[in-house]
Each structure stands twice: as structure tokens, then as C-alpha cells.
Design a protein around this motif. Structure first.
Motif, PDB file in Angstrom:
ATOM      1  N   VAL A  28       0.855  -1.184   0.000  1.00 11.19           N
ATOM      2  CA  VAL A  28       0.000   0.000   0.000  1.00 11.19           C
ATOM      3  C   VAL A  28       0.893   1.236   0.000  1.00 11.19           C
ATOM      4  N   ALA A  29       0.355   2.338  -0.488  1.00  8.92           N
ATOM      5  CA  ALA A  29       1.030   3.632  -0.372  1.00  8.92           C
ATOM      6  C   ALA A  29       0.214   4.525   0.546  1.00  8.92           C
ATOM      7  N   ILE A  30       0.892   5.178   1.491  1.00  8.86           N
ATOM      8  CA  ILE A  30       0.236   6.102   2.412  1.00  8.86           C
ATOM      9  C   ILE A  30       0.789   7.493   2.155  1.00  8.86           C
ATOM     10  N   GLY A  31      -0.109   8.426   1.802  1.00 10.12           N
ATOM     11  CA  GLY A  31       0.280   9.812   1.590  1.00 10.12           C
ATOM     12  C   GLY A  31      -0.049  10.639   2.816  1.00 10.12           C
ATOM     13  N   LEU A  32       0.959  11.248   3.399  1.00 11.60           N
ATOM     14  CA  LEU A  32       0.780  12.012   4.633  1.00 11.60           C
ATOM     15  C   LEU A  32       0.294  13.420   4.314  1.00 11.60           C
ATOM     16  N   GLY A  33      -0.805  13.799   4.925  1.00 12.73           N
ATOM     17  CA  GLY A  33      -1.424  15.085   4.658  1.00 12.73           C
ATOM     18  C   GLY A  33      -0.542  16.263   5.027  1.00 12.73           C
ATOM     19  N   SER A  34      -0.693  17.349   4.276  1.00 17.73           N
ATOM     20  CA  SER A  34       0.043  18.590   4.517  1.00 17.73           C
ATOM     21  C   SER A  34      -0.570  19.654   3.625  1.00 17.73           C
ATOM     22  N   HIS A  35       0.098  20.802   3.542  1.00 18.34           N
ATOM     23  CA  HIS A  35      -0.340  21.869   2.645  1.00 18.34           C
ATOM     24  C   HIS A  35      -0.014  21.559   1.192  1.00 18.34           C
ATOM     25  N   ASP A  36       0.802  20.533   0.968  1.00 22.94           N
ATOM     26  CA  ASP A  36       1.416  20.288  -0.336  1.00 22.94           C
ATOM     27  C   ASP A  36       0.660  19.217  -1.119  1.00 22.94           C
ATOM     28  N   LEU A  37      -0.101  19.626  -2.131  1.00 19.72           N
ATOM     29  CA  LEU A  37      -0.799  18.664  -2.974  1.00 19.72           C
ATOM     30  C   LEU A  37       0.164  17.831  -3.802  1.00 19.72           C
ATOM     31  N   GLY A  38       1.411  18.238  -3.861  1.00 17.81           N
ATOM     32  CA  GLY A  38       2.411  17.445  -4.560  1.00 17.81           C
ATOM     33  C   GLY A  38       2.554  16.053  -3.972  1.00 17.81           C
ATOM     34  N   VAL A  39       2.247  15.896  -2.680  1.00 20.02           N
ATOM     35  CA  VAL A  39       2.283  14.567  -2.074  1.00 20.02           C
ATOM     36  C   VAL A  39       1.268  13.654  -2.755  1.00 20.02           C
ATOM     37  N   ALA A  40       0.077  14.183  -2.999  1.00 25.40           N
ATOM     38  CA  ALA A  40      -0.954  13.401  -3.688  1.00 25.40           C
ATOM     39  C   ALA A  40      -0.532  13.099  -5.117  1.00 25.40           C
ATOM     40  N   ASP A  41       0.052  14.090  -5.806  1.00 26.98           N
ATOM     41  CA  ASP A  41       0.502  13.873  -7.179  1.00 26.98           C
ATOM     42  C   ASP A  41       1.550  12.769  -7.242  1.00 26.98           C
ATOM     43  N   THR A  42       2.479  12.792  -6.308  1.00 26.24           N
ATOM     44  CA  THR A  42       3.521  11.767  -6.291  1.00 26.24           C
ATOM     45  C   THR A  42       2.936  10.402  -5.972  1.00 26.24           C
ATOM     46  N   ALA A  43       1.988  10.357  -5.050  1.00 22.26           N
ATOM     47  CA  ALA A  43       1.335   9.089  -4.725  1.00 22.26           C
ATOM     48  C   ALA A  43       0.648   8.506  -5.960  1.00 22.26           C
TER      49      ALA A  43
END
Length: 221
Positions: A28-43
Motif C-alpha cells: 500500500v502507499a500512504i500519503g501524509l497530509g500537509s499543505h502540499d498537494l504534490g504529495v498526492a501527485d507523487t502518490a
């Protein structure tokens, strides 16, 4: 202005905060929330590359994200993933976590409730949070293997994206402080800090890059 010496010290911290893990497929991949939508893009990019069959986004809101993500960090991450073509069945949301420890514990509970068997986790964070997220996950979920990942970028590129270089250095210093003090509080595993990184951290503290330090810990003398 940021001095050449301070920038060199910041780069030492930036390099240390990134784990340098080789990517490999995980449960599984877990994306840690933050101000940065780039985390979602990378996921999403890693999902599409076959690195994980399922995404979990975790995070409530914070003072820095409440205006930009009023429905919660994890919810906005999920919406971003759906916009980028990920099927809704492959995205789980954990909307309550307010710190890294809760990100890990609550995401684990969501996966257990969904009946997902997890042996390995692709842990996706902001670039300077890789080591902190990894150390926290290893402490709270020792049964799983973790591979750290973030959006590939240099410190210069990240500072340009934030448009506040001093704040970026403050965040690097604050993240390093937590790596130093949280293990003794039971929040994460202890990791060796190279002497040159520790010296860079101390110099940056003395130069006033301290806005993200915890108030319970005084800057080095």
C-alpha cells in the motif's frame, strides 16, 4: 538575505532528511497530509507505475491548511487522485490525524478495518519529512517494512515553490530537532545524526532559524 554559509548548512539538513530509498512495489502507499498537494501527485504517479495497488491519504486540517483545504487534507488529496484518474475503489481516506504519529496509527487502523493485509508500505511525504515519517512509522508499526518517497526536487526548487526561503530553513531545522528529541519521548526510533549535520543544525539555530523549534527545547547555546 540568506548567507552562503546558512544555505550550505540548510542543504546539509535537506540531504539528511531524505532517506534515499530505492523504490519498490509495496502492499500500500500512504500519503501524509500537509499543505502540499504534490504529495498526492507523487502518490498517484507511483500508483500508476505499479508501486502500490492501493492509496491511503491521511490528515485532518491544521492552521496552515484550513483555508486551502477546508474539507481536510486527506479528502483534498483523494479528490486530487480521482481527478488524475485513480479509481475511487483504490483510494482510502483517513480524515482525523493531526500529527505524524496519528497519520501512521490511524492509517493502520483504516487498513485493518478494510481487511487489507500489509507487509510493506510506500510512505509518501514532503521531501524534508521523509526521515521523520520513516522513524515514526518504524516505532509505531514495527511489523511492516517502509520505503520512503517524496516528490523528487532540489532544495532550491522546493524553496522556489514555497516562496519563503527563511521559512523553508526554519522547517528543516524544526524537523531535525524532532529527530533529536522525539526518540527519548517514545515517538520515533533513534537514528544516527552525522556530526556535520548536527553542527549545521546548531549554527542555523544560533543564526535565528528557530520559528519551527518546539518551545520545550531551547536552541543550542
Amino acid at each position: 538575505m540568506i548567507s552562503t554559509e546558512a544555505w550550505a548548512d540548510a542543504r546539509r539538513l535537506w540531504d539528511y532528511h531524505q532517506m534515499g530509498h530505492s523504490l519498490r512495489p509495496c502492499s500500500v502507499a500512504i500519503g501524509l497530509g500537509s499543505h502540499d498537494l504534490g504529495v498526492a501527485d507523487t502518490a498517484v504517479d507511483l500508483y500508476k507505475r505499479g508501486m502500490a495497488p492501493l492509496l491511503v491519504f491521511t490528515g485532518a486540517t491544521s492552521p496552515t491548511t484550513r483555508d486551502r483545504m477546508p474539507r481536510g487534507e486527506a479528502v483534498h488529496y483523494r479528490e486530487r487522485a480521482l481527478e488524475l484518474g485513480v479509481p475511487s475503489s483504490d483510494v482510502l481516506v483517513e480524515p482525523s490525524a493531526r500529527n505524524t504519529g496519528e497519520n501512521i496509527r490511524f492509517s493502520r487502523a483504516v487498513l485493518e478495518d478494510a481487511g487489507v493485509r500489509v507487509s510493506s508500505v510506500l510512505l509518501i511525504s514532503k521531501p524534508y519529512e521523509e526521515r521523520r515519517a520513516y522513524a515514526t512509522a518504524r516505532k509505531l508499526w514495527p511489523e511492516a517494512e517502509f520505503v520512503s518517497a517524496s516528490t523528487p526536487m532540489t532544495l532550491n526548487e522546493y524553496a522556489d515553490s514555497i516562496q519563503d526561503t527563511r521559512l523553508v530553513i526554519d522547517m528543516l531545522v524544526g524537523a531535525l530537532q524532532r529527530l533529536l528529541i522525539y526518540p527519548e519521548q517514545g515517538f520515533m526510533i533513534s537514528q544516527p545524526v552525522p556530526e556535520d549535520v548536527l553542527e549545521a543544525y546548531e549554527r542555523l539555530c544560533r543564526e535565528g532559524f528557530t520559528s519551527r523549534l518546539l518551545s520545550t527545547d531551547r536552541p543550542p547555546a
